[in-house]
Design a protein around this motif. Structure first.
Motif, short mmCIF file in Angstrom:
data_model
loop_
_atom_site.label_atom_id
_atom_site.label_comp_id
_atom_site.label_asym_id
_atom_site.label_seq_id
_atom_site.Cartn_x
_atom_site.Cartn_y
_atom_site.Cartn_z
N ALA A 29 0.83 -1.20 0.00
CA ALA A 29 0.00 0.00 0.00
C ALA A 29 0.87 1.25 0.00
N ASN A 30 0.36 2.28 -0.65
CA ASN A 30 1.04 3.57 -0.74
C ASN A 30 2.42 3.46 -1.39
N ASP A 31 2.57 2.47 -2.27
CA ASP A 31 3.83 2.27 -2.99
C ASP A 31 5.03 2.14 -2.04
N LYS A 32 4.84 1.43 -0.96
CA LYS A 32 5.89 1.24 0.03
C LYS A 32 6.38 -0.20 0.00
N CYS A 33 7.71 -0.35 -0.01
CA CYS A 33 8.33 -1.68 -0.01
C CYS A 33 8.32 -2.27 1.39
N THR A 34 8.05 -3.57 1.46
CA THR A 34 8.25 -4.36 2.67
C THR A 34 9.40 -5.30 2.36
N CYS A 35 10.53 -5.03 2.98
CA CYS A 35 11.76 -5.77 2.65
C CYS A 35 11.76 -7.17 3.26
N PHE A 36 12.38 -8.10 2.54
CA PHE A 36 12.60 -9.44 3.05
C PHE A 36 13.63 -9.35 4.18
N THR A 37 13.66 -10.39 5.02
CA THR A 37 14.63 -10.45 6.11
C THR A 37 16.04 -10.30 5.56
N GLY A 38 16.81 -9.44 6.19
CA GLY A 38 18.20 -9.22 5.78
C GLY A 38 18.38 -8.05 4.83
N TRP A 39 17.27 -7.37 4.46
CA TRP A 39 17.35 -6.24 3.53
C TRP A 39 16.68 -5.02 4.14
N THR A 40 17.12 -3.83 3.75
CA THR A 40 16.62 -2.59 4.33
C THR A 40 16.69 -1.46 3.32
N LEU A 41 16.41 -0.29 3.73
CA LEU A 41 16.30 0.97 2.98
C LEU A 41 14.92 1.02 2.29
N GLN A 42 14.54 2.18 1.80
CA GLN A 42 13.21 2.35 1.22
C GLN A 42 12.96 1.45 0.02
N ASP A 43 14.00 1.17 -0.74
CA ASP A 43 13.83 0.32 -1.92
C ASP A 43 14.41 -1.09 -1.71
N CYS A 44 14.70 -1.45 -0.47
CA CYS A 44 15.23 -2.78 -0.10
C CYS A 44 16.56 -3.09 -0.78
N SER A 45 17.32 -2.08 -1.12
CA SER A 45 18.59 -2.29 -1.82
C SER A 45 19.77 -2.48 -0.88
N GLY A 46 19.59 -2.24 0.41
CA GLY A 46 20.70 -2.34 1.35
C GLY A 46 20.64 -3.60 2.18
N GLN A 47 21.82 -4.19 2.40
CA GLN A 47 21.90 -5.35 3.28
C GLN A 47 21.81 -4.85 4.73
N ALA A 48 20.93 -5.43 5.50
CA ALA A 48 20.73 -4.99 6.88
C ALA A 48 21.88 -5.41 7.77
N CYS A 49 22.22 -4.54 8.70
CA CYS A 49 23.22 -4.85 9.72
C CYS A 49 22.50 -5.41 10.95
N GLN A 50 23.26 -6.04 11.83
CA GLN A 50 22.67 -6.58 13.05
C GLN A 50 22.20 -5.46 13.96
N ALA A 51 21.14 -5.73 14.69
CA ALA A 51 20.60 -4.80 15.67
C ALA A 51 20.64 -5.47 17.04
N LYS A 52 21.17 -4.74 18.00
CA LYS A 52 21.20 -5.23 19.39
C LYS A 52 20.84 -4.07 20.31
N THR A 53 20.90 -4.29 21.60
CA THR A 53 20.53 -3.29 22.60
C THR A 53 21.26 -1.98 22.34
N ALA A 54 20.49 -0.90 22.24
CA ALA A 54 21.06 0.42 21.97
C ALA A 54 21.80 0.95 23.19
N TRP A 55 22.96 1.55 22.94
CA TRP A 55 23.70 2.19 24.02
C TRP A 55 22.93 3.42 24.50
N VAL A 56 22.39 4.17 23.57
CA VAL A 56 21.59 5.36 23.89
C VAL A 56 20.37 5.36 22.99
N ASP A 57 19.25 5.76 23.54
CA ASP A 57 18.05 5.97 22.77
C ASP A 57 17.06 6.73 23.64
N LYS A 58 15.93 7.06 23.08
CA LYS A 58 14.90 7.78 23.82
C LYS A 58 14.01 6.75 24.52
#
Length: 180
Positions: A29-58
Motif C-alpha cells: 500500500a502507498n507504494d511502500k516496499c516491505t523488505c525481506f529479512t536481511g534487507w533494508t532501505l526504502q527500496d530494499c537495496s541495502g543489506q541490513a546490519c545486526q541490531a542489538k541493545t542500543a547504548w543510547v536511545d529515547k
C-alpha cells in the motif's frame, strides 16, 4: 483472460514502488516496499546490519529504554556489505560491546561486567557467587581483570611488592609456636 486481469493490478503495484523493491521485498500500500529479512532501505537495496541493545536511545515509557537498534547506535551500517562500522571504543557484530582499554596490555582478561561480578564477587548467598551485576549493560560493558601484580584500567601498571622491608631496623621479632 481472468488470470491476466488478476495479475495486472499486482504488476502495476510492483512497478510503482521505488526500484521495484530491488528484488528484495514486496510492494504494498502507498507504494511502500516491505523488505525481506536481511534487507533494508526504502527500496530494499541495502543489506541490513545486526541490531542489538542500543547504548543510547529515547525512553519509550517509564523504565523502558535501550531498545534494539542497528549497530546498537554506536556505529554506522555499511549497506553494501551489511557489516557495522563501529565507533571508536566499541566492537562486536552490532557494536554491542565496549572495548577493553589497550586490550588489557597483555596482563589481564577482558571481561563483561556480569562475568567480573561472578569472578570478583564475594559469596553472600552460599551458591558460590556474590551479588551478580544484572543491569541492562551487564553483557555490553567490558573491563580488565588484571593478572596478579598488575593494576590500572588497562593492566599496564606494575604493583610494588608488599610486605615488611627486611632492612627495617629496631623491630621486635615475632615467633609462632605450633604444637601438634
Amino acid at each position: 483472460l481472468l488470470l491476466l486481469l488478476l495479475l495486472l493490478p499486482a504488476e502495476r503495484a510492483l512497478a510503482s514502488c521505488a526500484n521495484q523493491c530491488s528484488g528484495h521485498g514486496t510492494c504494498g500500500a502507498n507504494d511502500k516496499c516491505t523488505c525481506f529479512t536481511g534487507w533494508t532501505l526504502q527500496d530494499c537495496s541495502g543489506q541490513a546490519c545486526q541490531a542489538k541493545t542500543a547504548w543510547v536511545d529515547k525512553a519509550s515509557a517509564a523504565n523502558t529504554a535501550h531498545a534494539a537498534a542497528e549497530c546498537s547506535n554506536r556505529g554506522a551500517c555499511n549497506y553494501d556489505t551489511g557489516v557495522c562500522d563501529c565507533s571508536d571504543g566499541f566492537e562486536g557484530a552490532a557494536c554491542e560491546k565496549s572495548k577493553c582499554p589497550a586490550g588489557c596490555s597483555g596482563h589481564g582478561l577482558c571481561m563483561s561486567l556480569y562475568d567480573l561480578s561472578r569472578f570478583l564477587g564475594t559469596d553472600t548467598t552460599g551458591d558460590g557467587y556474590g551479588p551478580l551485576y544484572t543491569n541492562w549493560e551487564k553483557d555490553s560493558v567490558y573491563g580488565c581483570n588484571c593478572d596478579w601484580t598488575y593494576a590500572g584500567p588497562d593492566c599496564s601498571q606494575r604493583l610494588c611488592p608488599k610486605g615488611d622491608d627486611p632492612e627495617t631496623t629496631s623491630q621486635g621479632s615475632r615467633s609462632i609456636r605450633i604444637t601438634t
